[in-house]
Design a protein around this motif. Structure first.
Motif, short mmCIF file in Angstrom:
data_model
loop_
_atom_site.label_atom_id
_atom_site.label_comp_id
_atom_site.label_asym_id
_atom_site.label_seq_id
_atom_site.Cartn_x
_atom_site.Cartn_y
_atom_site.Cartn_z
N ASN A 35 0.80 -1.23 0.00
CA ASN A 35 0.00 0.00 0.00
C ASN A 35 0.83 1.28 0.00
O ASN A 35 0.27 2.36 0.19
CB ASN A 35 -1.02 0.03 1.15
N GLU A 37 2.11 4.51 -1.31
CA GLU A 37 1.71 5.38 -2.42
C GLU A 37 2.95 5.66 -3.26
O GLU A 37 4.01 5.99 -2.73
CB GLU A 37 1.12 6.69 -1.91
N GLN A 39 5.41 7.61 -5.19
CA GLN A 39 5.80 9.02 -5.17
C GLN A 39 6.93 9.28 -6.17
O GLN A 39 7.86 8.46 -6.27
CB GLN A 39 6.28 9.42 -3.77
N ARG A 56 -4.01 1.41 -9.54
CA ARG A 56 -4.19 2.84 -9.81
C ARG A 56 -5.65 3.09 -10.15
O ARG A 56 -6.22 2.43 -11.01
CB ARG A 56 -3.30 3.25 -10.98
N GLY A 57 -6.23 4.06 -9.48
CA GLY A 57 -7.61 4.43 -9.76
C GLY A 57 -7.68 5.85 -10.27
O GLY A 57 -7.11 6.76 -9.68
N GLY A 58 -8.32 6.05 -11.40
CA GLY A 58 -8.48 7.40 -11.96
C GLY A 58 -7.16 8.06 -12.23
O GLY A 58 -6.30 7.52 -12.90
N SER A 59 -6.98 9.25 -11.68
CA SER A 59 -5.77 10.02 -11.94
C SER A 59 -4.75 9.88 -10.81
O SER A 59 -3.80 10.65 -10.74
CB SER A 59 -6.13 11.50 -12.14
N SER A 60 -4.95 8.91 -9.92
CA SER A 60 -4.03 8.75 -8.80
C SER A 60 -2.65 8.33 -9.27
O SER A 60 -2.48 7.79 -10.36
CB SER A 60 -4.57 7.72 -7.80
N LYS A 61 -1.67 8.58 -8.43
CA LYS A 61 -0.29 8.19 -8.74
C LYS A 61 -0.14 6.67 -8.73
O LYS A 61 0.72 6.13 -9.38
CB LYS A 61 0.65 8.79 -7.70
N GLY A 62 -0.96 6.02 -7.95
CA GLY A 62 -0.90 4.58 -7.85
C GLY A 62 -0.36 4.15 -6.50
O GLY A 62 0.23 4.94 -5.76
N ALA A 63 -0.58 2.90 -6.19
CA ALA A 63 -0.11 2.33 -4.94
C ALA A 63 0.49 0.95 -5.22
O ALA A 63 0.09 0.26 -6.15
CB ALA A 63 -1.25 2.20 -3.95
#
Length: 166
Positions: A35, A37, A39, A56-63
């Motif tokens: 989990n 994130e 960076q 990655r969901g939507g515009s998130s950086k991802g995890a």
């Protein structure tokens, strides 16, 4: 950008390896945690004995996700498992680099990155200690660029500059 690394190493070695690199490098290097994130400016090394994938969901950086699954791979962590998830999550923004190593781990992941519109780079035979993984990718036709090890950082910088303008 962030860097995700899968290194075929036995348990107990990836943590000290990450700490050693962190002391030597200008960027932060760490053993990946479940989990975490993703960076920019951080290098994440997959822990030995666990697959590292990206969610990655939507515009998130991802995890980062760590898991034992799939269990039917020759290596854990597996380059293919990580790169397949990177291709799915980041599509044309993904960059896959395959370096010296035995076997064919990475071919499917590099193919997925190329098919998603990302960039694939392989280490050339002359600079490899073991020209196995890069050879497998070259023979599969999934490498867009093949360069000596010393030119890999330049390829990363060129891709980053291009993507900043795009």
């Amino acid at each position: 950008m962030a860097v995700l690394i899968v290194q075929h190493m036995p348990p107990g070695f990836t943590g000290p390896f990450a700490r050693r690199l962190d002391n030597l490098c200008q960027v932060t290097v760490k053993e990946a945690g479940h989990n975490d994130e993703i960076q920019p400016g951080i290098v994440y090394i997959a822990p030995a004995g666990q697959h590292m994938t990206v969610a990655r969901g939507g515009s998130s950086k991802g995890a980062i996700r760590l898991s034992q699954a799939p269990e039917n791979t020759l290596h854990r962590p597996s380059v293919d498992v990580m790169m397949l998830s990177v291709a799915e999550a980041f599509r044309s923004l993904a960059m896959g680099i395959i370096l010296t190593g035995m076997g064919a781990d990475g071919v499917h992941g590099m193919r997925a990155i190329a098919q998603a519109g990302g960039l694939t780079v392989g280490q050339d035979e002359a600079s490899c200690t073991v020209y196995g993984m890069p050879r497998s990718c070259a023979e599969a036709g999934v490498l867009q660029r093949v360069v000596p090890l010393a030119q890999i950082p330049e390829q990363i910088l060129l891709a980053t500059r291009y993507r900043k303008r795009a």
